[in-house]
Every structure is written in C-alpha cells, then in structure tokens.
Write a protein that holds these residues in place. Structure first.
Motif, mmCIF file in Angstrom:
data_model
loop_
_atom_site.group_PDB
_atom_site.id
_atom_site.type_symbol
_atom_site.label_atom_id
_atom_site.label_comp_id
_atom_site.label_asym_id
_atom_site.label_seq_id
_atom_site.Cartn_x
_atom_site.Cartn_y
_atom_site.Cartn_z
ATOM 1 N N ILE A 156 0.850 -1.187 0.000
ATOM 2 C CA ILE A 156 0.000 0.000 0.000
ATOM 3 C C ILE A 156 0.887 1.238 0.000
ATOM 4 O O ILE A 156 1.696 1.441 0.905
ATOM 5 N N ALA A 157 0.745 2.067 -1.022
ATOM 6 C CA ALA A 157 1.502 3.313 -1.124
ATOM 7 C C ALA A 157 0.749 4.445 -0.445
ATOM 8 O O ALA A 157 -0.470 4.391 -0.247
ATOM 9 N N THR A 162 -0.868 3.897 -6.922
ATOM 10 C CA THR A 162 0.457 3.279 -6.988
ATOM 11 C C THR A 162 0.360 1.875 -6.409
ATOM 12 O O THR A 162 -0.073 1.700 -5.279
ATOM 13 N N PHE A 163 0.800 0.892 -7.164
ATOM 14 C CA PHE A 163 0.640 -0.495 -6.746
ATOM 15 C C PHE A 163 1.964 -1.258 -6.665
ATOM 16 O O PHE A 163 1.977 -2.424 -6.302
ATOM 17 N N LYS A 164 3.069 -0.584 -7.007
ATOM 18 C CA LYS A 164 4.378 -1.204 -6.908
ATOM 19 C C LYS A 164 5.332 -0.266 -6.182
ATOM 20 O O LYS A 164 5.174 0.954 -6.234
ATOM 21 N N VAL A 165 6.323 -0.853 -5.505
ATOM 22 C CA VAL A 165 7.327 -0.036 -4.831
ATOM 23 C C VAL A 165 8.215 0.621 -5.874
ATOM 24 O O VAL A 165 8.746 -0.032 -6.774
ATOM 25 N N ARG A 166 8.341 1.949 -5.761
ATOM 26 C CA ARG A 166 9.205 2.694 -6.658
ATOM 27 C C ARG A 166 9.662 3.964 -5.943
ATOM 28 O O ARG A 166 9.100 4.331 -4.895
ATOM 29 N N TYR A 171 5.589 3.358 1.913
ATOM 30 C CA TYR A 171 4.753 2.169 1.741
ATOM 31 C C TYR A 171 4.520 1.403 3.050
ATOM 32 O O TYR A 171 5.386 1.367 3.922
ATOM 33 N N VAL A 172 3.368 0.776 3.125
ATOM 34 C CA VAL A 172 3.122 -0.329 4.056
ATOM 35 C C VAL A 172 3.248 -1.614 3.252
ATOM 36 O O VAL A 172 2.604 -1.759 2.206
ATOM 37 N N ILE A 173 4.080 -2.533 3.742
ATOM 38 C CA ILE A 173 4.282 -3.807 3.053
ATOM 39 C C ILE A 173 3.934 -4.946 3.994
ATOM 40 O O ILE A 173 4.412 -5.006 5.131
ATOM 41 N N LEU A 193 12.624 -7.094 -0.166
ATOM 42 C CA LEU A 193 12.612 -5.645 -0.327
ATOM 43 C C LEU A 193 14.035 -5.136 -0.494
ATOM 44 O O LEU A 193 14.902 -5.409 0.334
ATOM 45 N N ASP A 194 14.274 -4.408 -1.562
ATOM 46 C CA ASP A 194 15.549 -3.730 -1.781
ATOM 47 C C ASP A 194 15.331 -2.254 -1.483
ATOM 48 O O ASP A 194 14.707 -1.540 -2.279
#
Length: 232
Positions: A156-157, A162-166, A171-173, A193-194
C-alpha cells in the motif's frame, strides 16, 4: 539493503524451510521476521530452534504473546486455543526466553516493523485496508512500514494509484504468511525488499501440506482440526 521479510510462520516447519532455502539463494543482507512463530502449527520448537540458531531478529506476535504471558489465551478460539495450550507445555525454556526477548516494534531510519499496526501495537490492530495503512504512514517517519497479522500479502503506497514499490513514495508492506495463508493461495508467502533500489517482490512457494497434516495427527489433533488450523 536487501531485506527478506517473513511473518506468521505459525509453527509450520516444512513451509519455513522452503522459504529459508529460497531466501538463502537470494543473497539478502538481512532477514526480518514480523512475529507469530507459534500458534496454529504443530512444530513450535523446531521453528523456534531454526530461527533462533540463525539469529533472526523479530518482533512479538500475538500468538507468541500467548506463550510468553503477554496475551491472554482466552481470546483464542478452538482448536487453536488447545493448540496454544499444548505449545505452552511443549515449548523449551530456551525458546520461551527467545520469544520473551522480542519487542513489539523494531526500526531504523528506513523501515519500521511490527506484527500488527505499529501505532499502539499491543492492541493487535489489523492493517487490512488502504485507508488504515495510509493513516499509519502519516504518523511515522520511515519510508517502509513492515507488518504481518492479516496473513495476506499487500503493498500500500501513501498515494492513490500506486501499486508497486518505486522511488519517491512511502509504503506499508505485508509479506503474507509463511505458514497459514488466507488469500485463497495455500502456498507459503514472503517478500524481498531492496531499500536502495526501491523494489519489492512477493514470493510464493509450494511445500508439503500433507506432512503438516500428518504431524497434527501425531500430536493428538484430528485431520479436520489440522485442516482448520492450517487453513486448507
């Protein structure tokens, strides 16, 4: 930093082993666990032994708290209530102390980890909607809030759409559950997660469900009880 994020293992040794084998192949810098080593599953000591011997850092989950005395057993329903009572009798002293060493949250300047919501974590609130996740992001300074508890993987951004980490967002992951998924996919779930390259991958793996069901029978639970607790 490349993080492997695991959560909600729930004493499921076959699932945990396949996840750790995959994590070892990913060449991560650190493994972070979001709690609930025990509960629901029939391998509490084996899972605690494996994670403790690897020196994996974790926060306290509510099922872990049932064993340490931080959470009342009264809130858990059958057959998990009986399984937790069995776990409390079988857990070794060294593993009980291991669970007792966990805090409700852990963090650094980049990420904040908790089993449930990091806002009043002792209330065990589920972050199960985009709205509640974004409210949490408004109150913390870290770029990533890592949570479990729902057994459902999610990203969740802070901004809609937004639906991907960028880069450029927070974010909540939720990596989902290693040992008892609840999203109609019985495979084990965890995340990579990087934090430097701003990328995240949710990984699903098959494991021997039958082996876990057989184990329930060997410790005095019926097949149907085992299926209920395993979520299959």
């Amino acid at each position: 930093m490349k993080l492997a994020i695991i959560s909600d293992i729930h004493a499921n040794l076959p699932a945990l082993r396949v996840c750790l084998d995959r994590i070892d192949a990913e060449n991560v810098d650190k493994i972070v666990c979001l709690g609930d080593f025990v509960g629901y599953g029939p391998y509490p000591n084996e899972c605690c032994d494996l994670l403790r011997e690897r020196g994996i850092d974790s926060v306290l989950g509510n099922h872990d708290g049932a064993i340490t005395g931080d959470v009342s057993l009264k809130i858990f329903r059958e057959p998990n209530h009986s399984l937790l009572k069995w776990t409390g009798k079988k857990i070794t002293d060294v593993n009980r102390k291991y669970l007792e060493s966990f805090e409700l949250t852990m963090s650094n300047e980049v990420w904040l980890a908790a089993h449930s919501s990091p806002i009043d974590p002792e209330r065990w609130t589920y972050l199960d909607s985009a709205l509640t996740c974004r409210e949490v992001l408004k109150t913390v300074k870290q770029d990533f809030v890592l949570v479990g508890h729902t057994h459902r993987p999610a990203v969740i951004a802070e901004k809609l759409g937004t639906f991907k980490v960028r880069p450029g967002q927070r974010y909540v992951i939720n990596p989902g559950s290693v040992g008892q998924s609840r999203d109609h996919d019985t495979r084990a779930s965890f995340g990579i997660l990087d934090t430097q390259n701003r990328s995240y991958e949710n990984i699903r793996l098959d494991y021997s469900v039958q082996k876990v069901l057989d184990r329930y029978s060997s410790i005095g639970f019926t097949k149907n009880q085992g299926k209920q607790m395993l979520g299959v």
